[in-house]
Scaffold this active site. Sequence first.
Site, PDB file in Angstrom:
ATOM      1  N   LYS A 115      -0.877  11.923  16.823  1.00 49.20           N
ATOM      2  CA  LYS A 115      -2.179  11.758  16.164  1.00 49.20           C
ATOM      3  C   LYS A 115      -2.847  13.081  15.896  1.00 49.20           C
ATOM      4  O   LYS A 115      -3.594  13.212  14.935  1.00 49.20           O
ATOM      5  CB  LYS A 115      -3.105  10.880  17.020  1.00 49.20           C
ATOM      6  CG  LYS A 115      -2.760   9.404  16.933  1.00 49.20           C
ATOM      7  CD  LYS A 115      -3.933   8.546  17.370  1.00 49.20           C
ATOM      8  CE  LYS A 115      -3.597   7.062  17.302  1.00 49.20           C
ATOM      9  NZ  LYS A 115      -4.639   6.233  17.933  1.00 49.20           N
ATOM     10  N   LYS A 197      11.127  -1.080  11.561  1.00 54.07           N
ATOM     11  CA  LYS A 197      10.224  -2.131  12.008  1.00 54.07           C
ATOM     12  C   LYS A 197       9.126  -2.381  10.973  1.00 54.07           C
ATOM     13  O   LYS A 197       8.665  -1.441  10.337  1.00 54.07           O
ATOM     14  CB  LYS A 197       9.596  -1.663  13.326  1.00 54.07           C
ATOM     15  CG  LYS A 197       8.980  -2.769  14.137  1.00 54.07           C
ATOM     16  CD  LYS A 197       8.416  -2.229  15.441  1.00 54.07           C
ATOM     17  CE  LYS A 197       7.141  -2.976  15.757  1.00 54.07           C
ATOM     18  NZ  LYS A 197       6.334  -2.393  16.799  1.00 54.07           N
ATOM     19  N   LYS A 200       2.129  -2.110  10.088  1.00 52.86           N
ATOM     20  CA  LYS A 200       0.957  -2.250   9.215  1.00 52.86           C
ATOM     21  C   LYS A 200       0.570  -0.927   8.585  1.00 52.86           C
ATOM     22  O   LYS A 200      -0.213  -0.902   7.650  1.00 52.86           O
ATOM     23  CB  LYS A 200      -0.207  -2.891   9.968  1.00 52.86           C
ATOM     24  CG  LYS A 200      -0.656  -2.137  11.183  1.00 52.86           C
ATOM     25  CD  LYS A 200      -1.707  -2.921  11.948  1.00 52.86           C
ATOM     26  CE  LYS A 200      -1.972  -2.238  13.269  1.00 52.86           C
ATOM     27  NZ  LYS A 200      -2.612  -3.094  14.248  1.00 52.86           N
TER      28      LYS A 200
END
Length: 333
Positions: A115, A197, A200
Amino acid sequence: MLGEQKICFSGVQPSGNLTIGNYLGAIRNFSTFSDAYKCFYCVVDEHAITVRQVPADLRRRTYETLALYMACGLDPEKNTLYVQSHVPAHAELSWILNCYTMFGELSRMTQFKDKSTKHADNVNAGLFTYPVLMAADILLYQTDVVPVGIDQKQHVELARNIAERFNQLFPDTFTVPEPMIPQNGKKIMSLADPTKKMSKSDENQNAIVYILDDRDTIIRKFRRAVTDSDTVVRFAEGKDGINNLMTIYSCFTEKSMEEIEREFAGKGYGDFKLAVGEVCADALAPVQARYKELLADKAGLEAQMKKGAEEAAYYARKTLAKVQKKLGFVQVR
Ligand code: TRP
């Protein structure tokens, strides 16, 4: 432990964009936990602000997330559903645990490293201590098990280390939690690249089916799903696309791979993809209807949040008071 019952805690990010991967891999099963565990599900708005949020969006998504989890079958009578910022003990314990967590440990967290690269213009201290707040979430409830995706396993391990360290100094303070990673092979892959995978955060919207997608969108996305140049609906190595569609079909219909192969013998991929789209849309229709109903009743959701927060606060305050006392904070009453 709470009497005879083990405790389960999980935090959910306030994002309304849950996918059928989240639904089939986790959320759908949450409701079965409530028979075996005392369950707490917390919408983690305080974690959300470690990256910049638009306040109106955060507020809306907090309602939406609660409504969506309830629509997916989480019964607020059997589970404690609430919002993190409504229970101040999370932030309070988090501060205390900060003082029992090492700089070096936090520097090794892979999510922090990812991040801080992704949000290089905003590497704030909250992003760094994110896992400490998460440890506070978990430890406040004397949690036994934490259902999380594999990406959160390292954070649960840190929570274990913090709990053990604290218990060494102050015996019998925290239950040491275990991560519970779903391992039933129900991993749902991207429709555009079935070796990855379904996520979102994928930029390709055709790769993802959301729980809240409408029927036409669902059917269109499945129709476009990437498959192979073979024509037989068969579960086999090298047929990642078809294997994924068969897994999805099987999750929604509870049919075995052999049954599915028989059902589609002599039929093409087109028929099969349409059938997968239809069972998915059919299964999600009642969830979506319930979601709309819940979301339309804001006062009802707020009453729910309030009740959940009161329940949660009762347990959280007990642990926090115990910790404060052990640390030498003066208790006045
Ligand atoms: N970090 C988790 C995620 O991004 C969310 C979370 C916050 C959580 N607190 C938690 C998960 C406590 C499990 C337990 O998915």
